[in-house]
Design a protein around this motif. Structure first.
Motif, PDB file in Angstrom:
ATOM      1  N   ARG A   1      26.558  37.953  32.229  1.00 51.51           N
ATOM      2  CA  ARG A   1      27.830  38.869  32.277  1.00 51.51           C
ATOM      3  C   ARG A   1      28.876  38.610  31.608  1.00 51.51           C
ATOM      4  O   ARG A   1      29.065  37.410  30.878  1.00 51.51           O
ATOM      5  N   CYS A   2      29.740  39.591  30.938  1.00 53.04           N
ATOM      6  CA  CYS A   2      30.785  39.475  30.075  1.00 53.04           C
ATOM      7  C   CYS A   2      32.237  39.932  30.952  1.00 53.04           C
ATOM      8  O   CYS A   2      32.239  40.754  31.560  1.00 53.04           O
ATOM      9  N   MET A   3      33.051  39.084  30.681  1.00 53.03           N
ATOM     10  CA  MET A   3      34.394  39.304  31.478  1.00 53.03           C
ATOM     11  C   MET A   3      35.356  39.638  30.369  1.00 53.03           C
ATOM     12  O   MET A   3      35.484  38.781  29.383  1.00 53.03           O
ATOM     13  N   ILE A   4      35.895  40.790  30.337  1.00 57.22           N
ATOM     14  CA  ILE A   4      36.705  41.204  29.485  1.00 57.22           C
ATOM     15  C   ILE A   4      38.399  40.977  29.839  1.00 57.22           C
ATOM     16  O   ILE A   4      38.694  41.688  31.046  1.00 57.22           O
ATOM     17  N   GLU A   5      39.267  40.181  29.282  1.00 56.30           N
ATOM     18  CA  GLU A   5      40.463  40.083  29.749  1.00 56.30           C
ATOM     19  C   GLU A   5      41.584  40.541  28.680  1.00 56.30           C
ATOM     20  O   GLU A   5      41.192  40.549  27.308  1.00 56.30           O
TER      21      GLU A   5
ATOM     22  N   CYS B   1      23.965  40.492  27.848  1.00 63.30           N
ATOM     23  CA  CYS B   1      24.750  40.771  29.015  1.00 63.30           C
ATOM     24  C   CYS B   1      24.518  41.958  29.615  1.00 63.30           C
ATOM     25  O   CYS B   1      23.935  43.036  28.987  1.00 63.30           O
ATOM     26  N   THR B   2      24.054  41.916  31.063  1.00 63.45           N
ATOM     27  CA  THR B   2      23.682  43.229  31.477  1.00 63.45           C
ATOM     28  C   THR B   2      24.728  43.616  32.684  1.00 63.45           C
ATOM     29  O   THR B   2      24.529  44.793  33.287  1.00 63.45           O
ATOM     30  N   LEU B   3      25.881  43.103  32.659  1.00 64.54           N
ATOM     31  CA  LEU B   3      26.993  43.404  33.303  1.00 64.54           C
ATOM     32  C   LEU B   3      28.249  43.304  32.569  1.00 64.54           C
ATOM     33  O   LEU B   3      28.511  42.045  31.947  1.00 64.54           O
ATOM     34  N   VAL B   4      29.286  43.942  32.479  1.00 67.29           N
ATOM     35  CA  VAL B   4      30.585  43.685  31.972  1.00 67.29           C
ATOM     36  C   VAL B   4      31.627  44.252  33.132  1.00 67.29           C
ATOM     37  O   VAL B   4      31.544  44.920  33.750  1.00 67.29           O
ATOM     38  N   GLN B   5      32.361  43.157  33.250  1.00 71.01           N
ATOM     39  CA  GLN B   5      33.534  43.118  34.318  1.00 71.01           C
ATOM     40  C   GLN B   5      35.021  42.793  33.571  1.00 71.01           C
ATOM     41  O   GLN B   5      34.912  42.152  32.530  1.00 71.01           O
ATOM     42  N   LEU B   6      35.869  43.463  34.172  1.00 69.11           N
ATOM     43  CA  LEU B   6      37.351  43.285  33.714  1.00 69.11           C
ATOM     44  C   LEU B   6      38.246  43.341  35.002  1.00 69.11           C
ATOM     45  O   LEU B   6      37.742  43.843  36.133  1.00 69.11           O
ATOM     46  N   THR B   7      39.317  42.733  34.946  1.00 70.56           N
ATOM     47  CA  THR B   7      40.296  43.055  35.811  1.00 70.56           C
ATOM     48  C   THR B   7      41.619  43.684  35.070  1.00 70.56           C
ATOM     49  O   THR B   7      41.865  43.586  33.858  1.00 70.56           O
ATOM     50  N   SER B   8      42.371  44.390  35.928  1.00 72.61           N
ATOM     51  CA  SER B   8      43.612  45.133  35.415  1.00 72.61           C
ATOM     52  C   SER B   8      44.380  44.991  36.568  1.00 72.61           C
ATOM     53  O   SER B   8      44.268  45.197  37.666  1.00 72.61           O
ATOM     54  N   ASN B   9      45.734  44.736  36.198  1.00 71.27           N
ATOM     55  CA  ASN B   9      46.904  44.543  37.136  1.00 71.27           C
ATOM     56  C   ASN B   9      46.862  45.925  37.980  1.00 71.27           C
ATOM     57  O   ASN B   9      46.748  46.879  37.632  1.00 71.27           O
ATOM     58  N   SER B  10      47.081  45.715  39.410  1.00 71.24           N
ATOM     59  CA  SER B  10      47.126  46.882  40.267  1.00 71.24           C
ATOM     60  C   SER B  10      48.174  47.985  39.935  1.00 71.24           C
ATOM     61  O   SER B  10      47.918  49.040  40.443  1.00 71.24           O
ATOM     62  N   GLN B  11      49.302  47.517  39.227  1.00 74.81           N
ATOM     63  CA  GLN B  11      50.211  48.589  38.663  1.00 74.81           C
ATOM     64  C   GLN B  11      49.852  49.265  37.467  1.00 74.81           C
ATOM     65  O   GLN B  11      50.312  50.202  37.250  1.00 74.81           O
ATOM     66  N   ARG B  12      48.831  48.869  37.050  1.00 70.37           N
ATOM     67  CA  ARG B  12      48.416  49.476  35.546  1.00 70.37           C
ATOM     68  C   ARG B  12      47.477  50.932  35.787  1.00 70.37           C
ATOM     69  O   ARG B  12      46.361  50.903  35.574  1.00 70.37           O
ATOM     70  N   THR B  13      48.057  51.704  36.602  1.00 68.50           N
ATOM     71  CA  THR B  13      47.256  52.863  36.766  1.00 68.50           C
ATOM     72  C   THR B  13      46.639  53.883  35.582  1.00 68.50           C
ATOM     73  O   THR B  13      45.597  54.212  35.823  1.00 68.50           O
ATOM     74  N   ASP B  14      47.543  53.662  34.859  1.00 66.10           N
ATOM     75  CA  ASP B  14      47.005  54.521  33.417  1.00 66.10           C
ATOM     76  C   ASP B  14      45.842  53.758  32.962  1.00 66.10           C
ATOM     77  O   ASP B  14      44.796  54.363  32.600  1.00 66.10           O
ATOM     78  N   ALA B  15      45.809  52.288  32.939  1.00 64.46           N
ATOM     79  CA  ALA B  15      44.708  51.680  32.541  1.00 64.46           C
ATOM     80  C   ALA B  15      43.565  51.800  33.443  1.00 64.46           C
ATOM     81  O   ALA B  15      42.362  51.921  32.809  1.00 64.46           O
TER      82      ALA B  15
END
Length: 156
Positions: free
Chosen positions: A88-92, A122-136
């Motif tokens: 998997r790939c993690m995008i940050e 990779c068969t899965l890509v995941q990312l995290t986004s700050n909970s305040q970034r509703t537009d993102a």
């Protein structure tokens, strides 16, 4: 390096890009401790860059418009024991300069990230986004990402 049209290019970041990448992170940081906006000494950022570049499972992409760095994304590739050892790939640290948002550039950058993840098997890509970034969050959902997990952090 992938040219998208004459003035937009997504490419692998170079060490010389560190000041511009840090500036993008500083411009859009919700966490005042994440990047010291007043720091002029970039030594720790260059040290981080050097360490990241030694990792064969990490890379950073940047997006240039007319020769100006306006976007960045960090990718980390990993294997897991779950799901048959899938890769998997993690995008940050995805950022687009505020003056260049809502022009489709974020989508171009993420699509290039997805292409690299596919090329690495990779068969899965995941990312995290700050909970305040509703537009993102809306942006990522429009690209097909699903809010499937809850992320947690513990600073040591």
């Amino acid at each position: 390096m992938m040219a998208l049209k004459d003035d937009v290019v997504v490419r692998v970041a170079q060490r010389r890009d560190v000041p511009d990448m840090v500036a993008l992170l500083r411009e859009d940081s919700l966490d005042p401790n994440a990047t010291d906006a007043n720091a002029t000494d970039l030594t720790s950022y260059y040290e981080a860059w050097d360490e990241i570049m030694l990792d064969p499972n990490a890379e950073i992409l940047v997006l240039d418009v007319d020769g100006r760095l306006v976007g960045v994304a960090q990718l980390n590739y990993m294997r897991h024991l779950a799901r048959g050892g899938m890769r998997r790939c993690m995008i940050e640290n995805v950022r687009i300069a505020s003056a260049f948002r809502n022009q489709g550039l974020g989508e171009v950058l993420i699509e290039n990230c997805l292409d690299l993840a596919r090329a690495r098997g990779c068969t899965l890509v995941q990312l995290t986004s700050n909970s305040q970034r509703t537009d993102a969050h809306r942006f990522y959902q429009r690209l097909g990402f699903q809010a499937s997990h809850v992320g947690m952090k513990l600073y040591l």
